[in-house]
Enzyme design. Sequence first.
Site, short mmCIF file in Angstrom:
data_model
loop_
_atom_site.label_atom_id
_atom_site.label_comp_id
_atom_site.label_asym_id
_atom_site.label_seq_id
_atom_site.Cartn_x
_atom_site.Cartn_y
_atom_site.Cartn_z
N LYS A 155 56.05 44.68 33.57
CA LYS A 155 55.56 43.57 34.39
C LYS A 155 54.06 43.38 34.17
O LYS A 155 53.39 44.27 33.64
CB LYS A 155 55.85 43.88 35.86
CG LYS A 155 55.14 45.13 36.35
CD LYS A 155 55.70 45.63 37.67
CE LYS A 155 54.94 46.87 38.13
NZ LYS A 155 55.61 47.56 39.22
N ARG A 161 58.58 47.48 52.18
CA ARG A 161 58.05 46.31 51.48
C ARG A 161 59.29 45.51 51.10
O ARG A 161 59.72 44.67 51.88
CB ARG A 161 57.26 46.83 50.26
CG ARG A 161 56.07 46.04 49.90
CD ARG A 161 55.34 46.68 48.73
NE ARG A 161 56.23 47.06 47.64
CZ ARG A 161 55.83 47.51 46.46
NH1 ARG A 161 54.55 47.66 46.21
NH2 ARG A 161 56.69 47.82 45.52
N TYR A 212 20.56 43.83 38.28
CA TYR A 212 20.54 43.17 39.59
C TYR A 212 20.33 44.19 40.70
O TYR A 212 20.92 45.29 40.66
CB TYR A 212 21.87 42.44 39.85
CG TYR A 212 22.02 41.17 39.06
CD1 TYR A 212 21.17 40.08 39.26
CD2 TYR A 212 23.03 41.05 38.11
CE1 TYR A 212 21.32 38.91 38.54
CE2 TYR A 212 23.19 39.88 37.39
CZ TYR A 212 22.32 38.81 37.61
OH TYR A 212 22.48 37.66 36.90
N MET A 253 28.09 40.21 35.03
CA MET A 253 29.28 39.47 34.60
C MET A 253 29.62 39.72 33.13
O MET A 253 30.78 39.95 32.78
CB MET A 253 29.07 37.97 34.85
CG MET A 253 30.32 37.15 34.58
SD MET A 253 30.04 35.40 34.89
CE MET A 253 30.01 35.35 36.67
C1 LIG Z 1 55.80 48.91 38.92
C2 LIG Z 1 57.02 49.61 39.36
C3 LIG Z 1 57.42 50.81 38.75
C4 LIG Z 1 56.54 51.58 37.80
O1 LIG Z 1 55.57 52.27 38.56
P1 LIG Z 1 54.49 53.25 37.89
O2 LIG Z 1 53.79 53.85 39.05
O3 LIG Z 1 53.58 52.38 37.08
O4 LIG Z 1 55.25 54.22 37.07
C5 LIG Z 1 58.67 51.32 39.09
N1 LIG Z 1 59.45 50.70 39.99
C6 LIG Z 1 59.08 49.57 40.62
C7 LIG Z 1 59.98 48.95 41.63
C8 LIG Z 1 57.86 49.00 40.33
O5 LIG Z 1 57.47 47.89 40.96
#
Ligand SMILES: *Cc1c(COP(=O)(O)O)cnc(C)c1O
Length: 364
Positions: A35, A130, A260, A308
């Site tokens: 993802k 969640r 800065y 930046m």
């Molecule tokens: C992103 C995600 C993972 C992977 O998690 P990591 O901590 O990066 O290994 C596994 N399961 C779900 C549902 C996720 O959203």
Amino acid sequence: MSRPARIRIHSAALRHNLQVVREAAPQARVMPAIKADAYGHGMLQVAEILHEADGFMVACLSEAVQLREAGIRHPLLVIQGPQSEQDLVLAAQKNIRLVLHHEAQLLLLDRLCASTVIQVALKLDTGMHRLGIRAQRAKVVYQALQSHPNIHPDIWLMTHLACADDRENTYTHQQITEFDDVTESLQASRTIANSAGILGWSASHRDWVRPGIMLYGSSPFLASADFPSSRDDLGLQATMTLFAPLIAINRLKKGDLIGYGSTWRCPTDMRVGIVACGYADGYPRHAPSGTPLWINGQQTQLLGRVSMDLIVIDLTDIEATLGTRVECWGKQIDSDHVASLSDTISYELFCHAGACCEKNVEPS
Ligand SMILES: *Cc1c(COP(=O)(O)O)cnc(C)c1O
């Protein structure tokens, strides 16, 4: 033309890290989380590099569709599941498995025509609070799905761990126990483990594991005195290097102020380098003076605030010329170290830099 800061993706390291997953969870099939553009590494490139994986997991349907359109034929799992009836039809057409995490999603099934058959994973909420249906409802919902004409009979069961990054937190045991209590009697493939589950909680392995961050060469664990937890301790290799060239070298006097807010005052006469990388390239704005960087085989440090497009580094006693490359993180500088100094996690560094910078895949 892109900005001077660049990312290099190390494909051999990605494959090595997949091997670490296989060794840690030898009984499980492996579904890398790709993802968010594979945590900034490039989703399609990573799917190609890790083609030996058994499937892939993404957040949303459009990511899965993009993979199918690029010719990826692996099993695909979409964790946000369907948001509309059209999503269901598209997923069925493209042979994409959807997570069902809310009973409202079941209502979407009711208007499908008989020929639309959806592959699903039923997600139980065992404590993350969640996404997921409440564990107590699992059996009823599972049975409703089993008898539903539009649901493929191979239904998966899944949950997600909230605290697996902390190997002393018993919440993980509670989550696994709750999952087992309510799903014991059900026939299904199961998936629980993220990277921290894979490396820290063997009871979470089951039929499929879902590694993300460990594949990208970063530790899934909180730093701990009791457990070896760094990427090197875990045998993981860096998969992303963020680097940028030096575009100026200056001599400063004792007492001169840098950047800065003038937060850095030179304690002695110093030679400093200006690097063409800043928060617009995904380098964290909150990295403090002293954050390590790597140049010409030597470690150096950040001086003053990140701006930046630029950062300033210490070149006193370091050989460098204009154009010399500076590694912000990668093989030499552990991204977890930069992240913790900046009060964030490598996940965020990778996603930001990956979205900002041109990427090259290192030939392997
Ligand atoms: C992103 C995600 C993972 C992977 O998690 P990591 O901590 O990066 O290994 C596994 N399961 C779900 C549902 C996720 O959203």
